[in-house]
Design an enzyme around this catalytic site. Structure first.
Site, mmCIF file in Angstrom:
data_model
loop_
_atom_site.group_PDB
_atom_site.id
_atom_site.type_symbol
_atom_site.label_atom_id
_atom_site.label_comp_id
_atom_site.label_asym_id
_atom_site.label_seq_id
_atom_site.Cartn_x
_atom_site.Cartn_y
_atom_site.Cartn_z
ATOM 1 N N GLY A 156 0.823 -1.201 0.000
ATOM 2 C CA GLY A 156 0.000 0.000 0.000
ATOM 3 C C GLY A 156 0.856 1.249 0.000
ATOM 4 O O GLY A 156 2.043 1.226 0.331
ATOM 5 N N CYS A 157 0.249 2.370 -0.383
ATOM 6 C CA CYS A 157 1.008 3.619 -0.496
ATOM 7 C C CYS A 157 1.440 4.144 0.869
ATOM 8 O O CYS A 157 2.611 4.489 1.071
ATOM 9 C CB CYS A 157 0.201 4.657 -1.263
ATOM 10 S SG CYS A 157 -1.478 4.945 -0.641
#
Length: 337
Positions: free
Chosen positions: A144-145
């Site tokens: 995920g970012c």
């Protein structure tokens, strides 16, 4: 040359994958899928690619895209990839899933996302800087970012076993909310505004915990609060790392330089990084300051959420999986200012 396909290519992540892959000398983009936009030109949606890509969206089955591709990027919402990935996996194709479906162990996923996992299988977490075993895999779960910038910010201190607790405070650009408009991303609600959300319950916390626990299994006091800011791209994370003992600047710097010495996309800076320093690039910039009075180290990381936080990192994983140089197609400076 290898052939690449993108399942779910109509969003920001799909557009960014194509923009970056067009600069990769070893890749041909041969398929871009979208059920809703099938039959339309890719450049009708991703207008910035006009003149660079002559490809239409198609509604292909996993079997059809697998038969045409050496690498498949799966860029669909969480809860959807688990129905697609099993049909793609075999010894002849490499699969990189950009959704959340395979980032966590099954029990952790089901708790964080409040749904049953219909394809419980383990995948290597594709944060290359911490998982060199990516190079030996045919299937990778792209991180995920938020966890990318946060985990890289704290990893050297976690590896050293010096953290007693850490609080992550992240500010994200609006593209993190995806291409479809929402009340949060609506311009009048976002312009000249900062919005905190999911103050203690964001699902990405499970990724922070998983990855930092790999480095120090005694570290459990991990907190996270995200914010959306009126920026298009980027995530700036401030990590307040409270340590078990006093540490000085030289000692902390050595931990970071030792861990990231051979990691081309992590830059340890003097001073605090900025979003402008990484915009459009695959770099994670990290800076820190030591607060000896409070046994606290303030670590700041900056990434472009669409590049190092998603599509660029996926291509970095592809490079490792395919035996290319890790930086191939990604080695470019940020678009600053």
């Amino acid at each position: 040359m290898i052939n690449a396909g993108i399942i779910g290519a109509s969003g920001y992540t799909g557009g960014e994958l194509m923009r970056l892959l067009l600069n990769h000398s070893e890749v041909n983009i041969v398929a871009a899928t979208s059920r809703k936009l099938a039959g339309e030109a890719v450049t009708d949606t991703h207008r910035h690619l006009k003149g660079f890509l002559d490809l239409g969206f198609q509604n292909l089955t996993p079997e059809e895209i697998k038969s045409a591709c050496d690498v498949v990027f799966v860029a669909v919402p969480h809860g959807t990839a688990m129905d697609i990935v099993p049909e793609l996996l075999d010894d002849d194709v490499k699969v990189i899933d950009l959704s959340a479906d395979y980032r966590l162990k099954t029990a952790a996923f089901e708790e964080a996302y409040a749904m049953e996992h219909r394809d419980p299988r383990d995948a290597v977490y594709g944060l290359v800087e911490l998982h060199p075993e990516v190079a030996e895999q045919n299937f990778i779960a792209n991180p995920g970012c938020y966890p990318t910038g946060a985990t890289l910010a704290a990893a050297p201190l976690a590896k050293a076993g010096v953290i007693s607790s850490v609080i992550f405070d992240s500010k994200s650009g609006i593209t993190g909310a995806g291409i479809n408009p929402s009340p949060v991303s609506h311009y009048p609600n976002m312009a000249e505004n900062v919005q905190a959300y999911k103050l203690t319950t964001h699902r990405h916390v499970a990724e922070f915990v998983q990855e930092l626990n790999r480095l120090d299994n005694s570290l459990t006091n991990i907190s996270f609060t995200p914010h959306v800011v009126p920026s298009i791209r980027g995530i700036l994370t401030t990590a307040h790392v409270f340590t078990k003992e006093k540490m000085d600047v030289d000692g902390v710097r050595k931990l970071y330089e030792d861990m990231y010495r051979d990691k081309p996309f992590v830059r340890v800076l003097d001073g605090s990084p900025s979003l402008g320093g990484v915009r459009g690039s695959n770099f994670c910039d990290i800076g820190f300051e030591v607060d000896e009075r409070n046994n606290r180290i303030v670590v700041v990381s900056a990434i472009d959420n669409l590049v190092k936080g998603a599509s660029g990192q996926a291509i970095q994983n592809m490079n490792m999986m395919c035996g290319f140089d890790e930086t191939k197609g990604l080695w470019s400076a940020a678009a600053a200012p």
